[in-house]
Design an enzyme around this catalytic site. Sequence first.
Site, PDB file in Angstrom:
ATOM      1  N   ASP A  11       0.872  -1.159   0.000  1.00 10.38           N
ATOM      2  CA  ASP A  11       0.000   0.000   0.000  1.00 10.38           C
ATOM      3  C   ASP A  11       0.916   1.217   0.000  1.00 10.38           C
ATOM      4  O   ASP A  11       2.135   1.085  -0.176  1.00 10.38           O
ATOM      5  CB  ASP A  11      -0.986  -0.030   1.180  1.00 10.38           C
ATOM      6  CG  ASP A  11      -0.330   0.159   2.537  1.00 10.38           C
ATOM      7  OD1 ASP A  11       0.916   0.258   2.629  1.00 10.38           O
ATOM      8  OD2 ASP A  11      -1.064   0.195   3.549  1.00 10.38           O
ATOM      9  N   THR A  70       2.058  -2.154   8.878  1.00  8.52           N
ATOM     10  CA  THR A  70       2.423  -3.169   9.860  1.00  8.52           C
ATOM     11  C   THR A  70       2.592  -4.549   9.252  1.00  8.52           C
ATOM     12  O   THR A  70       3.137  -5.444   9.891  1.00  8.52           O
ATOM     13  CB  THR A  70       1.337  -3.292  10.952  1.00  8.52           C
ATOM     14  OG1 THR A  70       0.115  -3.711  10.327  1.00  8.52           O
ATOM     15  CG2 THR A  70       1.154  -1.994  11.702  1.00  8.52           C
ATOM     16  N   GLY A  71       2.092  -4.749   8.056  1.00  4.56           N
ATOM     17  CA  GLY A  71       2.082  -6.066   7.428  1.00  4.56           C
ATOM     18  C   GLY A  71       0.856  -6.871   7.818  1.00  4.56           C
ATOM     19  O   GLY A  71       0.560  -7.896   7.202  1.00  4.56           O
ATOM     20  N   GLY A  73      -2.633  -5.960   7.984  1.00  4.59           N
ATOM     21  CA  GLY A  73      -3.808  -5.851   7.119  1.00  4.59           C
ATOM     22  C   GLY A  73      -3.628  -6.531   5.777  1.00  4.59           C
ATOM     23  O   GLY A  73      -4.504  -7.269   5.317  1.00  4.59           O
ATOM     24  N   ARG A 135       5.680 -34.324   7.615  1.00  2.00           N
ATOM     25  CA  ARG A 135       4.471 -34.186   8.426  1.00  2.00           C
ATOM     26  C   ARG A 135       3.762 -32.849   8.208  1.00  2.00           C
ATOM     27  O   ARG A 135       2.569 -32.710   8.459  1.00  2.00           O
ATOM     28  CB  ARG A 135       4.803 -34.354   9.905  1.00  2.00           C
ATOM     29  CG  ARG A 135       5.562 -33.209  10.520  1.00  2.00           C
ATOM     30  CD  ARG A 135       5.906 -33.489  11.991  1.00  2.00           C
ATOM     31  NE  ARG A 135       6.373 -32.316  12.683  1.00  2.00           N
ATOM     32  CZ  ARG A 135       7.604 -31.839  12.660  1.00  2.00           C
ATOM     33  NH1 ARG A 135       8.538 -32.452  11.948  1.00  2.00           N
ATOM     34  NH2 ARG A 135       7.932 -30.760  13.343  1.00  2.00           N
TER      35      ARG A 135
END
Length: 144
Positions: A11, A70-71, A73, A135
Amino acid sequence: MSQPVIALASDHAGVALKSELAEWLGQNGYQALDLGPDSLDSVDYPDYADKMADCLKEGSASLGVLVCGTGIGISIAANRHRHVRAALCSNSTDARLTRLHNDANVLALGARTMGAEVALDCLRVFLETEFEGGRHQRRIDKMS
């Protein structure tokens, strides 16, 4: 042999960091595919998360990097897409383990919560780490 393509999107808050990441990619044998934006004008991060998801789905890039303030959203928006496993990482340990155990295909970073040096370290480790499988694969299959 062609360079691996890594898509980047952000953004407005992540434009500067995205540019630094793209430059590093170019200097280290990767092709950066910049999905925008390229200005500081306010934009909505879900639109760019959707661009990233479309890019990965069509195969234009093998992995992606998303950046917002902030990463948080942009990673939430990206993870709405079933084929995307976006991981918000704040250090290289997070980046290594999310590739190793979660086979994350998108690295999410916070431009306002980390410096460029830490972000570049996260990117380097994310790209150098292969999925461990075993796994962990059955868990990935439940999400994809």
